[in-house]
Design a protein around this motif. Structure first.
Motif, PDB file in Angstrom:
ATOM      1  N   GLY A  13       0.837  -1.207   0.000  1.00 32.22           N
ATOM      2  CA  GLY A  13       0.000   0.000   0.000  1.00 32.22           C
ATOM      3  C   GLY A  13       0.864   1.247   0.000  1.00 32.22           C
ATOM      4  N   ALA A  14       0.705   2.081  -1.032  1.00 32.19           N
ATOM      5  CA  ALA A  14       1.494   3.324  -1.139  1.00 32.19           C
ATOM      6  C   ALA A  14       0.634   4.546  -0.880  1.00 32.19           C
ATOM      7  CB  ALA A  14       2.163   3.421  -2.508  1.00 32.19           C
ATOM      8  N   GLY A  15      -0.314   4.422   0.098  1.00 28.97           N
ATOM      9  CA  GLY A  15      -0.961   5.618   0.632  1.00 28.97           C
ATOM     10  C   GLY A  15       0.036   6.312   1.546  1.00 28.97           C
ATOM     11  N   PRO A  41       0.833   6.290  -6.844  1.00 37.89           N
ATOM     12  CA  PRO A  41       0.961   6.236  -5.387  1.00 37.89           C
ATOM     13  C   PRO A  41       0.163   7.365  -4.739  1.00 37.89           C
ATOM     14  CG  PRO A  41       2.961   7.134  -6.369  1.00 37.89           C
ATOM     15  CD  PRO A  41       2.025   6.831  -7.510  1.00 37.89           C
ATOM     16  N   GLY A  42      -0.059   7.278  -3.427  1.00 37.68           N
ATOM     17  CA  GLY A  42      -0.744   8.363  -2.708  1.00 37.68           C
ATOM     18  C   GLY A  42      -2.055   7.928  -2.089  1.00 37.68           C
ATOM     19  N   GLY A  43      -2.641   6.831  -2.587  1.00 33.61           N
ATOM     20  CA  GLY A  43      -3.931   6.394  -2.046  1.00 33.61           C
ATOM     21  C   GLY A  43      -4.977   7.474  -2.230  1.00 33.61           C
ATOM     22  N   VAL A  44      -5.636   7.874  -1.138  1.00 32.77           N
ATOM     23  CA  VAL A  44      -6.716   8.862  -1.277  1.00 32.77           C
ATOM     24  C   VAL A  44      -6.178  10.289  -1.394  1.00 32.77           C
ATOM     25  CG1 VAL A  44      -8.338   7.365  -0.037  1.00 32.77           C
ATOM     26  CG2 VAL A  44      -7.180   9.187   1.201  1.00 32.77           C
ATOM     27  N   ALA A 179      -0.197  -1.558   4.924  1.00 31.02           N
ATOM     28  CA  ALA A 179      -0.714  -0.190   5.101  1.00 31.02           C
ATOM     29  C   ALA A 179      -1.883  -0.022   4.131  1.00 31.02           C
ATOM     30  CB  ALA A 179       0.381   0.830   4.844  1.00 31.02           C
ATOM     31  N   LEU A 180      -2.926  -0.778   4.406  1.00 30.06           N
ATOM     32  CA  LEU A 180      -4.056  -0.925   3.481  1.00 30.06           C
ATOM     33  C   LEU A 180      -5.343  -0.508   4.162  1.00 30.06           C
ATOM     34  CD1 LEU A 180      -3.212  -4.570   2.373  1.00 30.06           C
ATOM     35  CD2 LEU A 180      -2.846  -2.491   1.037  1.00 30.06           C
TER      36      LEU A 180
END
Ligand SMILES: Cc1cc2nc3c(=O)[nH]c(=O)nc-3n(C[C@H](O)[C@H](O)[C@H](O)COP(=O)(O)OP(=O)(O)OC[C@H]3O[C@@H](n4cnc5c(N)ncnc54)[C@H](O)[C@@H]3O)c2cc1C
Length: 356
Positions: A13-15, A41-44, A179-180
Motif C-alpha cells: 500500500g502506497a498511501g 501512489p498516494g492512495g486517497v 498499510a491498506l
C-alpha cells in the motif's frame, strides 16, 4: 511461480501510511519495496492542476496541532512548502440560514476525530496541495515504489514471507507492513490464517463524493465568509458540506476566480450538476461553473465503532507471534493524514525492532 525480487521488508500500500512506513524503514537502513495495486501512489491523496486551479480529490490539509506532517516535510526537504489557512471559521447551514460555528466544530461534524483544542488550531497544507508530501516521499524512496503491483496473498516462507502479486510473480521479504484499508488488510491476513483479522473487515467506510467547482469571482453574489459550511443533519438538500477552497489556502485558484469543493452523498445523478444547483441558490452564484471535477470515494473515511481499538489490539497481539509483520493506516489508528503518518512510522519502528 517466478520470484522476481528478494527484499528485506515489503510495505503493501502506497498511501501516506505506507510511504511514511517505507521512509521510516529507509532511515533505519532497511531495504524496502513498496507494493501498490494502483498505477498512482498516494492512495486517497490526489491533487490535480487545471487551468491555474489546484484541485484536491481527497484530503486538502492536516491538523495544524499535530507535529507529524511538518516533521516529515522537514526531513524530506519540503518544510518550506507548508502553508497555513488564510481564512478561519465556518458556518452551519440550518436549512434556512447560515449560523456561525465554534472553531473546530465543522471538522468535528464531518467526523474528523481529534481533541477539541487540536481542531481549534485549524489545518495546514502545502503550497502545491497534499500531493507535495507524496511526491517528496516517492522521490526519496526512488525505485523502491512499485505501482500496478497488487498483493493477492501472503504466505510464510523460509525467510519470512512470500507475497503473491497480480500477474503471477512474487516477492520474498523478511518482514511485511500492511498499510491498506482495513477491508483489504483483512483479506490478506486471512490468506495468512490470522483469524482475528476478520474483525478488520467489519470497519465501516463511508462513501462520499467530493466535487470541485470553478467560477469567476464576479459570478458570486456575495463574499465568502470563513472556510466553508457544514449542512445540519436536518437541512434538506444534497450538499453535506462545502469548503471555500480558494479562500482557505493560497494558490487554489487564479486571480479573480473562486474554487469551491462540495461533499455530497453518492447518487446516480451528475455530481457537478447537483452540487452547482444547490450552491447557486445558497451562495447566490450566477451562471454555470467554468468546469466541475468529481472524485468518487465508495469507501472514503472509516468510522470506528466503540470497540475498534480493542479489535485492532487483538490483531496486533496475534501478529506479534509471527515473523515481523505490522498493520498501519487509517483503518487502524485514526483516519486523519497526521494519524496515518504516525501509524506508518510506528509500524516501521516495530518491524525494525523485531528484525533485530
Ligand atoms: C474525500 C476525503 C477527504 C479527506 N480529508 C481529510 C482532511 O482534510 N484531513 C485529514 O487529515 N484527513 C482527511 N481524509 C482522511 C485521510 O486522507 C485518509 O484517511 C488517509 O490519507 C489514508 O491513508 P492510508 O495510507 O491509510 O490509506 P490509503 O490512502 O487508502 O492507501 C492505501 C493504499 O493501499 C492500496 N492497496 C489496496 N489494496 C492493495 C493490495 N492488495 N496490494 C497493494 N496495494 C493495495 C490502495 O490502492 C491505496 O493506494 C480524507 C479522506 C477522504 C477520502
Amino acid at each position: 511461480m517466478a520470484v522476481t525480487a528478494v527484499t528485506t521488508v515489503a510495505v503493501v500500500g502506497a498511501g501516506i501510511a505506507g510511504l511514511a512506513a517505507a521512509w521510516g524503514l529507509e532511515q533505519a537502513g532497511v531495504a524496502v519495496t513498496v507494493l501498490e495495486s494502483e498505477r498512482r501512489p498516494g492512495g486517497v491523496i490526489v491533487t490535480e492542476r487545471r487551468d491555474g486551479f489546484l484541485v484536491e480529490g481527497g484530503p486538502d490539509g492536516f491538523l495544524a496541532a499535530a507535529p507529524d506532517l511538518p516533521a516529515l516535510a522537514r526531513e524530506l526537504g519540503v518544510g518550506d512548502r507548508l502553508v497555513d489557512q488564510l481564512a478561519r471559521g465556518a458556518t452551519v447551514w440550518t436549512g434556512s440560514r447560515f449560523e456561525a460555528l465554534a472553531e473546530g466544530r465543522a471538522a468535528a461534524l464531518l467526523g474528523i476525530e481529534a481533541r477539541g483544542e487540536d481542531l481549534g488550531a485549524g489545518f495546514r497544507s502545502f503550497d502545491g496541495g497534499m500531493a507535495v508530501i507524496v511526491e517528496a516521499l516517492v522521490a526519496r524512496l526512488g525505485r523502491a515504489t512499485r505501482t500496478a503491483a497488487g498483493v493477492t496473498g501472503i504466505g510464510p516462507s523460509a525467510r519470512g514471507y512470500r507475497l503473491a502479486l497480480t500477474g503471477g510473480s512474487a516477492v520474498d521479504a523478511d518482514g511485511v507492513i500492511l498499510a491498506l484499508p482495513a477491508f483489504a488488510a483483512a483479506r490478506l491476513l486471512a490468506t495468512l490464517g490470522v483469524s482475528p483479522a476478520r474483525a478488520l473487515g467489519e470497519v465501516v467506510y463511508q462513501p462520499s463524493v467530493a466535487v470541485s467547482l470553478a467560477y469567476r469571482g464576479d459570478q458570486l453574489g456575495r463574499p465568502l465568509e470563513g472556510t466553508g459550511f457544514v449542512a445540519a443533519a436536518t437541512a434538506p438538500g444534497v450538499v453535506r458540506a462545502c469548503t471555500y477552497a480558494s479562500a482557505k489556502y493560497s494558490g487554489r485558484a487564479p486571480a479573480g476566480h473562486v474554487l469551491l469543493r462540495a461533499f455530497i452523498a453518492p447518487s446516480d445523478d451528475e455530481p457537478g450538476v447537483l452540487a452547482h444547483a444547490e450552491l447557486a441558490s445558497l451562495l447566490g452564484i450566477a451562471g454555470a461553473p467554468l468546469w466541475t471535477r468529481a472524485f468518487r470515494w465508495p469507501r472514503g473515511l472509516p468510522r470506528y465503532e466503540a470497540h475498534h481499538a480493542a479489535r485492532v489490539a487483538r490483531v496486533r497481539e496475534r501478529l506479534a507471534r509471527l515473523a515481523p509483520i505490522a498493520i498501519a493506516g487509517a483503518g487502524c489508528d485514526g483516519a486523519g493524514v497526521s494519524a496515518c503518518v504516525r501509524s506508518g512510522r510506528e509500524a516501521a519502528r516495530e518491524v525494525v525492532r523485531r528484525l533485530g
